[in-house]
Every structure is written in C-alpha cells, then in structure tokens.
Design a protein around this motif. Structure first.
Motif, PDB file in Angstrom:
ATOM      1  N   PHE A   1      56.677  50.789  26.868  1.00 16.47           N
ATOM      2  CA  PHE A   1      57.082  50.052  28.059  1.00 16.47           C
ATOM      3  C   PHE A   1      56.819  50.871  29.318  1.00 16.47           C
ATOM      4  O   PHE A   1      57.185  52.052  29.395  1.00 16.47           O
ATOM      5  CB  PHE A   1      58.567  49.681  27.963  1.00 16.47           C
ATOM      6  N   LEU A   2      56.206  50.240  30.296  1.00 18.61           N
ATOM      7  CA  LEU A   2      55.909  50.895  31.571  1.00 18.61           C
ATOM      8  C   LEU A   2      57.204  50.978  32.375  1.00 18.61           C
ATOM      9  O   LEU A   2      57.726  49.963  32.831  1.00 18.61           O
ATOM     10  CB  LEU A   2      54.839  50.109  32.330  1.00 18.61           C
ATOM     11  N   ILE A   3      57.735  52.197  32.540  1.00 24.19           N
ATOM     12  CA  ILE A   3      59.057  52.365  33.153  1.00 24.19           C
ATOM     13  C   ILE A   3      58.991  52.863  34.593  1.00 24.19           C
ATOM     14  O   ILE A   3      60.023  52.999  35.247  1.00 24.19           O
ATOM     15  CB  ILE A   3      59.926  53.330  32.321  1.00 24.19           C
ATOM     16  N   ASP A   4      57.789  53.142  35.087  1.00 24.51           N
ATOM     17  CA  ASP A   4      57.635  53.499  36.491  1.00 24.51           C
ATOM     18  C   ASP A   4      57.507  52.195  37.282  1.00 24.51           C
ATOM     19  O   ASP A   4      56.485  51.504  37.213  1.00 24.51           O
ATOM     20  CB  ASP A   4      56.391  54.366  36.677  1.00 24.51           C
ATOM     21  N   LEU A   5      58.550  51.844  38.009  1.00 30.36           N
ATOM     22  CA  LEU A   5      58.584  50.538  38.679  1.00 30.36           C
ATOM     23  C   LEU A   5      57.527  50.419  39.768  1.00 30.36           C
ATOM     24  O   LEU A   5      57.050  49.318  40.052  1.00 30.36           O
ATOM     25  CB  LEU A   5      59.979  50.291  39.258  1.00 30.36           C
ATOM     26  N   ASN A   6      57.142  51.529  40.388  1.00 31.99           N
ATOM     27  CA  ASN A   6      56.073  51.481  41.388  1.00 31.99           C
ATOM     28  C   ASN A   6      54.739  51.111  40.748  1.00 31.99           C
ATOM     29  O   ASN A   6      53.955  50.343  41.312  1.00 31.99           O
ATOM     30  CB  ASN A   6      55.954  52.828  42.107  1.00 31.99           C
ATOM     31  N   LEU A   7      54.485  51.644  39.559  1.00 35.13           N
ATOM     32  CA  LEU A   7      53.250  51.319  38.858  1.00 35.13           C
ATOM     33  C   LEU A   7      53.284  49.893  38.316  1.00 35.13           C
ATOM     34  O   LEU A   7      52.256  49.207  38.291  1.00 35.13           O
ATOM     35  CB  LEU A   7      52.997  52.320  37.727  1.00 35.13           C
ATOM     36  N   LEU A   8      54.454  49.447  37.902  1.00 31.57           N
ATOM     37  CA  LEU A   8      54.588  48.067  37.457  1.00 31.57           C
ATOM     38  C   LEU A   8      54.294  47.112  38.609  1.00 31.57           C
ATOM     39  O   LEU A   8      53.624  46.088  38.452  1.00 31.57           O
ATOM     40  CB  LEU A   8      55.999  47.826  36.914  1.00 31.57           C
ATOM     41  N   ARG A   9      54.782  47.478  39.787  1.00 32.80           N
ATOM     42  CA  ARG A   9      54.501  46.686  40.991  1.00 32.80           C
ATOM     43  C   ARG A   9      53.017  46.723  41.330  1.00 32.80           C
ATOM     44  O   ARG A   9      52.408  45.703  41.659  1.00 32.80           O
ATOM     45  CB  ARG A   9      55.328  47.201  42.160  1.00 32.80           C
ATOM     46  N   LEU A  10      52.408  47.910  41.231  1.00 31.05           N
ATOM     47  CA  LEU A  10      50.976  48.045  41.511  1.00 31.05           C
ATOM     48  C   LEU A  10      50.162  47.149  40.569  1.00 31.05           C
ATOM     49  O   LEU A  10      49.185  46.515  41.004  1.00 31.05           O
ATOM     50  CB  LEU A  10      50.541  49.497  41.343  1.00 31.05           C
ATOM     51  N   LEU A  11      50.573  47.077  39.313  1.00 31.02           N
ATOM     52  CA  LEU A  11      49.859  46.273  38.330  1.00 31.02           C
ATOM     53  C   LEU A  11      49.802  44.804  38.750  1.00 31.02           C
ATOM     54  O   LEU A  11      48.721  44.218  38.851  1.00 31.02           O
ATOM     55  CB  LEU A  11      50.523  46.416  36.960  1.00 31.02           C
ATOM     56  N   HIS A  12      50.956  44.210  39.025  1.00 32.62           N
ATOM     57  CA  HIS A  12      50.924  42.770  39.323  1.00 32.62           C
ATOM     58  C   HIS A  12      50.481  42.469  40.749  1.00 32.62           C
ATOM     59  O   HIS A  12      49.848  41.435  41.011  1.00 32.62           O
ATOM     60  CB  HIS A  12      52.272  42.111  38.996  1.00 32.62           C
ATOM     61  N   GLU A  13      50.724  43.383  41.681  1.00 36.64           N
ATOM     62  CA  GLU A  13      50.258  43.142  43.049  1.00 36.64           C
ATOM     63  C   GLU A  13      48.738  43.266  43.133  1.00 36.64           C
ATOM     64  O   GLU A  13      48.108  42.579  43.940  1.00 36.64           O
ATOM     65  CB  GLU A  13      50.938  44.099  44.019  1.00 36.64           C
TER      66      GLU A  13
ATOM     67  N   LEU B   1      41.874  51.512  38.745  1.00 41.72           N
ATOM     68  CA  LEU B   1      42.741  51.546  39.919  1.00 41.72           C
ATOM     69  C   LEU B   1      43.678  52.752  39.931  1.00 41.72           C
ATOM     70  O   LEU B   1      44.003  53.283  40.987  1.00 41.72           O
ATOM     71  CB  LEU B   1      43.574  50.260  39.993  1.00 41.72           C
ATOM     72  N   ARG B   2      44.136  53.165  38.736  1.00 40.48           N
ATOM     73  CA  ARG B   2      45.079  54.281  38.675  1.00 40.48           C
ATOM     74  C   ARG B   2      45.088  54.887  37.274  1.00 40.48           C
ATOM     75  O   ARG B   2      45.083  54.159  36.284  1.00 40.48           O
ATOM     76  CB  ARG B   2      46.499  53.786  39.026  1.00 40.48           C
ATOM     77  N   ILE B   3      45.112  56.197  37.213  1.00 40.68           N
ATOM     78  CA  ILE B   3      45.300  56.906  35.953  1.00 40.68           C
ATOM     79  C   ILE B   3      46.795  57.176  35.796  1.00 40.68           C
ATOM     80  O   ILE B   3      47.463  57.573  36.762  1.00 40.68           O
ATOM     81  CB  ILE B   3      44.521  58.236  35.922  1.00 40.68           C
ATOM     82  N   MET B   4      47.322  56.991  34.587  1.00 43.75           N
ATOM     83  CA  MET B   4      48.761  57.124  34.369  1.00 43.75           C
ATOM     84  C   MET B   4      49.041  58.092  33.226  1.00 43.75           C
ATOM     85  O   MET B   4      48.492  57.930  32.131  1.00 43.75           O
ATOM     86  CB  MET B   4      49.370  55.759  34.061  1.00 43.75           C
ATOM     87  N   PRO B   5      49.900  59.077  33.436  1.00 44.53           N
ATOM     88  CA  PRO B   5      50.255  60.022  32.373  1.00 44.53           C
ATOM     89  C   PRO B   5      51.218  59.376  31.382  1.00 44.53           C
ATOM     90  O   PRO B   5      51.843  58.344  31.686  1.00 44.53           O
ATOM     91  CB  PRO B   5      50.931  61.163  33.138  1.00 44.53           C
ATOM     92  N   PRO B   6      51.386  59.966  30.212  1.00 45.58           N
ATOM     93  CA  PRO B   6      52.321  59.410  29.217  1.00 45.58           C
ATOM     94  C   PRO B   6      53.749  59.286  29.721  1.00 45.58           C
ATOM     95  O   PRO B   6      54.506  58.417  29.251  1.00 45.58           O
ATOM     96  CB  PRO B   6      52.228  60.422  28.056  1.00 45.58           C
ATOM     97  N   SER B   7      54.147  60.115  30.685  1.00 43.01           N
ATOM     98  CA  SER B   7      55.534  60.146  31.152  1.00 43.01           C
ATOM     99  C   SER B   7      55.992  58.865  31.831  1.00 43.01           C
ATOM    100  O   SER B   7      57.195  58.656  32.006  1.00 43.01           O
ATOM    101  CB  SER B   7      55.729  61.317  32.117  1.00 43.01           C
ATOM    102  N   VAL B   8      55.077  57.981  32.215  1.00 45.43           N
ATOM    103  CA  VAL B   8      55.487  56.741  32.894  1.00 45.43           C
ATOM    104  C   VAL B   8      55.775  55.621  31.897  1.00 45.43           C
ATOM    105  O   VAL B   8      56.047  54.487  32.303  1.00 45.43           O
ATOM    106  CB  VAL B   8      54.427  56.279  33.929  1.00 45.43           C
ATOM    107  N   PHE B   9      55.711  55.942  30.611  1.00 48.25           N
ATOM    108  CA  PHE B   9      56.013  54.967  29.571  1.00 48.25           C
ATOM    109  C   PHE B   9      57.184  55.440  28.710  1.00 48.25           C
ATOM    110  O   PHE B   9      57.456  56.634  28.606  1.00 48.25           O
ATOM    111  CB  PHE B   9      54.797  54.765  28.643  1.00 48.25           C
ATOM    112  N   TRP B  10      57.866  54.460  28.099  1.00 51.05           N
ATOM    113  CA  TRP B  10      58.861  54.763  27.075  1.00 51.05           C
ATOM    114  C   TRP B  10      58.660  53.810  25.904  1.00 51.05           C
ATOM    115  O   TRP B  10      58.611  52.610  26.131  1.00 51.05           O
ATOM    116  CB  TRP B  10      60.286  54.596  27.609  1.00 51.05           C
TER     117      TRP B  10
END
Length: 317
Positions: A32-44, A197-206
């Motif tokens: 689960f993507l737990i970084d809310l800023n990245l979740l927002r970036l995804l749908h925006e 658009l963005r590279i994401m490290p493992p730490s932004v997921f749970w």
C-alpha cells in the motif's frame, strides 16, 4: 487528499489489519502506498475530469478510489481480495459513481478479463464524450500484461498513469542501444508517449517491497496507432525480434520466418532497408522496427502466425 486519506497511512493500515486479524498478502502484490503526497501525485497526474471513466486495478482500502471518484464520471475498481473489497465498500458506501468488481483483471496470463472490459464499455457508452483512463497502484505481477494488452483492445485508453516496479518503468521508456531496451519498449513507444514521473523508494509503501518503484505515465497517440496496419501482428513481431536478443538480427529473422520465407528474402529485405545483417534488434529504433515489420508482413502469406504461435502471448522478455 480529501476524504478517507487517513485510511492510507501506515498506522491506520496496521491497526485496521490487526483488528480484522489479517495480514497483507504478498502473493497478491498488496503493498500500500502510504506517502499521501505521492498518492496525490498519482491521481492528480492523471488529470481526471468529469467525462472520464477510470479503471483502477487493486482497490486496496479505497483511498485512491475515493480521490478519483470526486472528479470522474465513473470509477471501475477491480479487486481480487474479498476482504479488501469489503473494507473499501464500507469507506465508499456513499459513492454512487464507483463500481466494484471482485475479479482478476487477467482472464489468464496473457488475456484481460472480458467482464471488466465490458463494464468499461458500458460506462463509456453512457455519453460519447466520455474518455477511458487507467490510474492505479498496480500489483507488480500484473503490470506488464495489463499495460501491454490494453493497447490490443478496442477501448483506446486516453492515458495510463500507474505505479509499477522501477525496473519495468525503465524498460518501457528505454532507448535503443541500452540494456533495458526491448520488445516492451518498442511496443509501448510505437504507439505512446512514455514518461517516468517519479522514482519511489520502498519506504513509501507498507509492507515495504524489496525494490524501487516508479510512477509512470503512458499516453497513446491515435495518429501513431493508426499508422500500424495490424497491431496484433506487430505485437508478435516485436516480441519475436527480442526472444534471442544477443543473436544477430538476420539469424533471429531467419529463425522466426523459416517456414514461410527463404533466407534470400530476408537478406533482400534487410538490404532494401539498408539494415546490416550483423546488427542486433536492440540497435534499431522504433521507427526502423516498424518499417521492418511491414516489409515482412507484406511478404508473408495471409493468416501467417509465428512459430510457435504467439497469438496469445504477452511481450515480456
């Protein structure tokens, strides 16, 4: 993010799962993507508007679903885990424009679920102004067959904005003469503009995956698609070129067409296109591969299939 963003934080998810006595299921790709800023970036980044029909694969807790439903005409969200779907239903019980499907998006390894496709068609048919978009935090295991095979359907996605494994994103956007460039690169870029658009490290997921991820956007270009006379044939051709990527191009082509074309014909085609017989597929641009594909298609008997048939294959490498 508004609404139920609290249900996508690590603390909330851990408490909710503990209350239910369940754990994320690794085999279903439940990260689960737990970084809310990245979740927002995804749908925006998907630029969802009021005429859009959005497909989400992997409903999860419904946080992304809710965010998209605030703007979309309809959100079709597909989930294979009944427990997760029920959690999302409880959160989104007031969202009348959300359709929940308890399905596997793949009919089998290489085909999409027809029931899901038909649901998308039904929503698009409501209004001719409607557009189809894919926006999702995709389970790693289904990303390649989903993205590649959507381009073989009649649905003509307007855009695909998704989180996927970084390694896969690198292959999609790769350029010739690089190790990541292959059949998937050619298939996607022959029809679409692709951008990480963005590279994401493992730490932004749970729970944390073992690899980096990426948000990638794929925008099909109708003009490019229209220039490919037979998409299914090109789908097969591009994969065949990279089945033995270290072999010289001439050897690969002679093997792929050995039952229908003499080696002399292969040599003639390469000479006509001014392509050296000692280059490899990874050295050719997408434009060159498209020209090469058409030259062979025009020389082949009607109804030709590769040997063995690749009609039902995806384009994983």
């Amino acid at each position: 993010m508004t609404g139920s963003s609290k249900n996508q934080t690590r603390t909330y998810l851990m408490q909710r799962f503990e209350t239910l006595g369940i754990h994320p299921r690794e085999k279903l790709g439940q990260n689960f993507l737990i970084d809310l800023n990245l979740l927002r970036l995804l749908h925006e980044s998907a630029l969802i508007e009021e005429n859009d029909v959005v497909l989400e694969v992997g409903t999860g807790t419904g946080s992304l679903t809710q965010a998209m439903s605030e703007k979309a005409a309809a959100v079709i969200t597909v989930e294979v885990d009944p427990i997760m779907q029920e959690m999302a239903r409880q959160e989104l019980c007031d969202r009348t424009n959300v359709r929940f499907l308890l399905q596997d998006i793949l009919r089998n390894k290489n085909r999409l679920n027809e029931e899901v496709l038909q649901t998308i068609r039904e929503e698009l048919a409501v209004d001719p102004k409607r557009r189809f978009k894919l926006c999702a935090n995709l389970p790693y295991a289904i990303a390649t067959p989903l993205l590649s095979n959507l381009l073989l359907t009649d649905l003509n996605p307007y855009s695909m904005t998704v989180t996927i494994q970084k390694e896969l994103a690198d292959r999609i956007v790769a350029r010739p003469n690089t190790s990541d460039y292959g059949a998937l690169s050619v298939w996607m870029q022959s029809q679409c503009d692709t951008k990480t658009l963005r590279i994401m490290p493992p730490s932004v997921f749970w729970p944390r995956p073992k690899v980096d991820s990426a948000i990638i956007q794929i925008i099909p270009d109708p003009k490019r698609i229209k220039k490919i006379p037979d998409l299914r044939y090109f789908h097969q051709f591009s994969r065949a070129l990279f089945l033995h990527r270290r072999k010289y191009l001439r050897s690969v082509l002679c093997s792929a067409f050995k039952k229908d074309l003499e080696k002399e014909v292969v040599d003639e085609i390469l000479a006509h296109l001014d392509i050296s017989s000692t280059v490899r597929a990874e050295n050719l641009t997408v434009k060159s591969i498209l020209r090469l594909s058409e030259e062979f298609r025009n020389r082949l008997p009607q109804g030709f299939l590769f040997y063995p048939s690749k009609e039902d294959s995806d384009i994983t490498e």
